[in-house]
Design an enzyme around this catalytic site. Structure first.
Site, short mmCIF file in Angstrom:
data_model
loop_
_atom_site.label_atom_id
_atom_site.label_comp_id
_atom_site.label_asym_id
_atom_site.label_seq_id
_atom_site.Cartn_x
_atom_site.Cartn_y
_atom_site.Cartn_z
N ARG A 80 52.71 41.49 7.51
CA ARG A 80 53.39 41.60 8.81
C ARG A 80 54.88 41.85 8.59
O ARG A 80 55.52 42.60 9.35
CB ARG A 80 53.17 40.34 9.66
CG ARG A 80 54.02 40.33 10.94
CD ARG A 80 53.47 39.49 12.08
NE ARG A 80 52.90 38.23 11.66
CZ ARG A 80 53.61 37.17 11.24
NH1 ARG A 80 54.92 37.21 11.19
NH2 ARG A 80 52.99 36.06 10.87
N TYR A 111 56.95 58.15 31.04
CA TYR A 111 55.56 57.93 30.69
C TYR A 111 55.03 56.76 31.53
O TYR A 111 55.71 55.73 31.64
CB TYR A 111 55.47 57.62 29.19
CG TYR A 111 54.10 57.21 28.75
CD1 TYR A 111 53.05 58.14 28.74
CD2 TYR A 111 53.82 55.92 28.34
CE1 TYR A 111 51.78 57.77 28.34
CE2 TYR A 111 52.55 55.54 27.94
CZ TYR A 111 51.54 56.47 27.94
OH TYR A 111 50.28 56.09 27.55
N ASP A 136 63.36 58.15 24.15
CA ASP A 136 61.97 58.40 23.79
C ASP A 136 61.88 59.88 23.41
O ASP A 136 61.98 60.77 24.25
CB ASP A 136 61.07 58.08 25.01
CG ASP A 136 59.58 58.29 24.72
OD1 ASP A 136 59.25 59.06 23.80
OD2 ASP A 136 58.76 57.68 25.43
N LYS A 163 51.27 60.88 19.03
CA LYS A 163 51.34 62.26 19.52
C LYS A 163 51.71 63.21 18.39
O LYS A 163 50.96 63.35 17.45
CB LYS A 163 52.33 62.32 20.70
CG LYS A 163 52.17 61.18 21.73
CD LYS A 163 50.84 61.20 22.47
CE LYS A 163 50.52 59.93 23.24
NZ LYS A 163 51.56 59.45 24.15
C1 LIG Z 1 51.99 58.27 24.80
C2 LIG Z 1 53.39 58.03 25.12
C3 LIG Z 1 53.95 56.75 25.02
C4 LIG Z 1 53.12 55.53 24.66
O1 LIG Z 1 52.67 55.58 23.35
P1 LIG Z 1 51.29 54.91 22.85
O2 LIG Z 1 51.22 55.33 21.42
O3 LIG Z 1 50.19 55.48 23.70
O4 LIG Z 1 51.42 53.44 23.03
C5 LIG Z 1 55.30 56.60 25.29
N1 LIG Z 1 56.07 57.66 25.63
C6 LIG Z 1 55.57 58.90 25.75
C7 LIG Z 1 56.48 60.02 26.13
C8 LIG Z 1 54.22 59.13 25.51
O5 LIG Z 1 53.72 60.37 25.65
#
Ligand SMILES: *Cc1c(COP(=O)(O)O)cnc(C)c1O
Length: 380
Positions: A46, A98, A170, A195
């Site tokens: 962890r 998101y 983000d 992603k």
């Molecule tokens: C998918 C996504 C998230 C969340 O991520 P997870 O891996 O699904 O927890 C946050 N921001 C954006 C822009 C996303 O496309």
């Protein structure tokens, strides 16, 4: 080192124990100690695991940071940033986020006494007017999901620096291939590594990257103390994905532009949301802060304005797959209002433009001709 080399070698070394070129998947929870507290840097997974460390070093390298942290999901990464706050602190966030980020802010952390303001970050005066002595964090997504709105990172950073606020971006949609927010004045970069970084729709993962080492320590403490870490197998998958990020992104951008142009000229399509179109209101910002393309995400609405047309289209696609998520090698199509953004209340959705005839495409790296042919037949 140039970016295209960093994706392969940045922060990477052959495994010190064996010389393995790719780090082994250290599938272990704990590490033997020579004497109590005397060990080679690893004690419990962890806190740190060598496969995760390899990924974290790669993350820091590609975003031009000093510290990367890998999480069990993108939302776990965002959650870790929120844990830097206390009750009565205030957060100013972009008004198109998101869905899961919006849900975490409004349903979880609001209950903990943190106050959130959602604002169009292109209205800098409005943004500035919301800053007070309780404001601690500014949260920006650019481009946004699903409306592809942009925020001018440098312009926002100028204000957050002046006011001494933490500024998180983000960077999931653009990836460091197109945009490196830490170089533009952001303090924290966040990714859903599920992603584009992972890139193959086979792992859920998240990341934070910072330049400031003290901030890196604070975030690592919150991660270690609350436990949203990424496992070794999943760390390996994301690291493997990053090795081809530059190749995939180049094709995502090329295909994204072709799809956006095709849709713009289609009689059944009303609005195409893609920052690479000259008609897009964010084109100038995109030109300035996204280098080498505009990404593979394209959203659009129907001339008819009808939800049924969007659903018929989504039921008809064959090369595109109707599914949530994005950023993988395969093309995906999604209905934000019914799928990814269903957690945003309907009136709020309408207010920001997530209409029932809005479709979001994650354009993959297939042959562009096959993608255009598929769109042509599905639009009918
Ligand atoms: C998918 C996504 C998230 C969340 O991520 P997870 O891996 O699904 O927890 C946050 N921001 C954006 C822009 C996303 O496309």
């Amino acid at each position: 080192m140039k970016f295209n080399t960093k994706t392969i070698h940045g922060g990477q070394h052959p495994d010190p124990a064996t010389g393995a070129v790719m780090p082994p998947v250290y599938q272990t929870s704990t590490f033997a100690q020579k004497s109590p507290g005397v060990h080679g840097g690893y004690e419990y997974s962890r806190a740190a695991n060598p496969t995760r460390t390899a990924l974290e070093n790669a993350l820091a390298s590609i975003e031009n940071g000093t510290r990367g942290l890998a999480f069990s999901s993108g939302l776990a990464a965002t959650d870790c940033v929120l844990k830097l706050l206390k009750p009565n602190d205030e957060v100013i966030a972009m008004d198109d986020l998101y869905g899961g980020t919006y849900r975490m802010f409004s349903k979880i952390y609001q209950e903990f006494g943190i106050k959130f303001h959602f604002v169009d970050m292109n209205d800098l005066d409005k943004f500035k007017s919301l800053i007070n002595e309780n404001t601690k964090l500014v949260w920006v997504e650019t481009p946004t999901n699903p409306l592809m709105k942009l925020a001018d990172i440098e312009a926002v950073a100028k204000i957050t620096k002046e006011k001494n606020l933490l500024f998180a971006v983000d960077n999931t949609f653009a990836t460091p291939y197109l945009q490196r927010p830490l170089d533009m004045g952001a303090d924290i970069v966040m990714h859903s590594a599920t992603k584009y970084l992972g890139g193959h729709s086979d792992v859920i993962a998240g990341a934070l990257i910072v330049k400031n080492e003290q901030l890196g320590e604070k975030l690592h403490f919150a991660q270690f103390a609350t436990g949203g870490t990424l496992g070794p197998q999943d760390s390996y998958l994301v690291l493997r994905g990053i090795k081809t990020l530059h190749l995939r992104m180049q094709r995502h951008c090329e295909n994204g532009e072709k799809v956006a142009n095709f849709l713009s000229n289609h009689p059944k399509v009303k609005t195409v949301y893609y920052p690479g179109l000259e008609s897009n209101p964010f084109y100038d910002i995109a030109k300035k802060q996204m280098q080498g393309g505009f990404g593979g995400m394209v959203s659009f609405t129907f001339e008819s304005g009808k939800k049924e047309d969007a659903i018929k289209f989504l039921e008809s696609v064959r090369v595109f797959t109707l599914a949530e998520s994005l950023g993988g090698v395969e093309s995906l199509a999604n209905h934000p209002a019914l799928m990814t953004h269903a957690s945003i209340p309907e009136d709020k959705r309408k207010e920001i433009g997530i209409t029932d005839d809005l479709v979001r495409l994650s354009v993959g790296v297939e042959d562009a001709e096959d993608l255009l042919e598929d769109l042509r037949q599905a639009l009918g």
